[in-house]
Design a protein around this motif. Structure first.
Motif, PDB file in Angstrom:
ATOM      1  N   THR A  52       0.819  -1.203   0.000  1.00 10.54           N
ATOM      2  CA  THR A  52       0.000   0.000   0.000  1.00 10.54           C
ATOM      3  C   THR A  52       0.858   1.261   0.000  1.00 10.54           C
ATOM      4  N   ARG A  53       0.195   2.366  -0.190  1.00 12.57           N
ATOM      5  CA  ARG A  53       0.893   3.641  -0.273  1.00 12.57           C
ATOM      6  C   ARG A  53       1.705   3.949   0.980  1.00 12.57           C
ATOM      7  N   SER A  54       1.198   3.587   2.130  1.00  8.05           N
ATOM      8  CA  SER A  54       1.917   3.862   3.374  1.00  8.05           C
ATOM      9  C   SER A  54       2.941   2.794   3.703  1.00  8.05           C
ATOM     10  N   GLY A  57       0.325  -2.210   4.441  1.00 11.88           N
ATOM     11  CA  GLY A  57      -0.312  -3.427   3.947  1.00 11.88           C
ATOM     12  C   GLY A  57       0.458  -4.037   2.802  1.00 11.88           C
ATOM     13  N   TYR A 103      -5.659   4.788  -0.770  1.00  8.98           N
ATOM     14  CA  TYR A 103      -4.633   4.720   0.272  1.00  8.98           C
ATOM     15  C   TYR A 103      -4.456   3.311   0.823  1.00  8.98           C
ATOM     16  N   TYR A 104      -5.557   2.577   0.931  1.00  7.53           N
ATOM     17  CA  TYR A 104      -5.495   1.243   1.534  1.00  7.53           C
ATOM     18  C   TYR A 104      -5.562   0.117   0.490  1.00  7.53           C
ATOM     19  N   THR A 105      -5.540   0.489  -0.770  1.00  4.83           N
ATOM     20  CA  THR A 105      -5.776  -0.495  -1.823  1.00  4.83           C
ATOM     21  C   THR A 105      -4.558  -1.342  -2.121  1.00  4.83           C
TER      22      THR A 105
END
Length: 126
Positions: A52-54, A57, A103-105
């Motif tokens: 994920t972006r962050s 995940g 963001y969570y994809t």
């Protein structure tokens, strides 16, 4: 536009390890989920892993769980693929890709990825 440059490929014996890196430039790196794909000779593009972006995940191809680890450092605009216990069937060109998704994809669909690197060759000898 996002430019992606992979590195870290090479020749390794079965059972060995490699760490691939992919450096991004252009747009804001943290706006993109990142993925790794591979293509072996005569085979289709195959999903390997995504993050994920962050970086919170991750998702892996079932066949690669436990051997491969994806990670990212948004401060360095870099995504990594740690590959352990390599097998001859892991031989392929490995590509990193950027997906402008939520963001969570997490997505393993190659058509969700907007930008691709040129690839780095990984060869595992038996």
């Amino acid at each position: 536009q996002v430019q992606l440059v992979e590195s870290g490929g090479g020749l390794v014996q079965a059972g060995g390890s490699l760490r691939l890196s992919c450096v991004a430039s252009g747009r804001t790196f943290s706006n993109y989920a990142m993925g790794w794909f591979r293509r072996a000779p005569g085979k289709e593009h195959e999903f390997v892993a995504t993050i994920t972006r962050s970086g919170a995940g991750t998702y892996y191809a079932d066949s690669l769980k436990g051997r491969f680890t994806i990670s990212r450092d948004n401060a360095k605009n870099t995504v990594y693929l740690q590959m352990n216990s390599l097998k001859p069937e892991d031989t392929a060109v490995y590509y990193c890709a950027a997906a402008g998704v939520g963001y969570y994809t997490l997505t393993k669909n190659q058509y969700d990825y907007n930008y691709w690197g040129q690839g780095t060759q990984v060869t595992v000898s038996s």
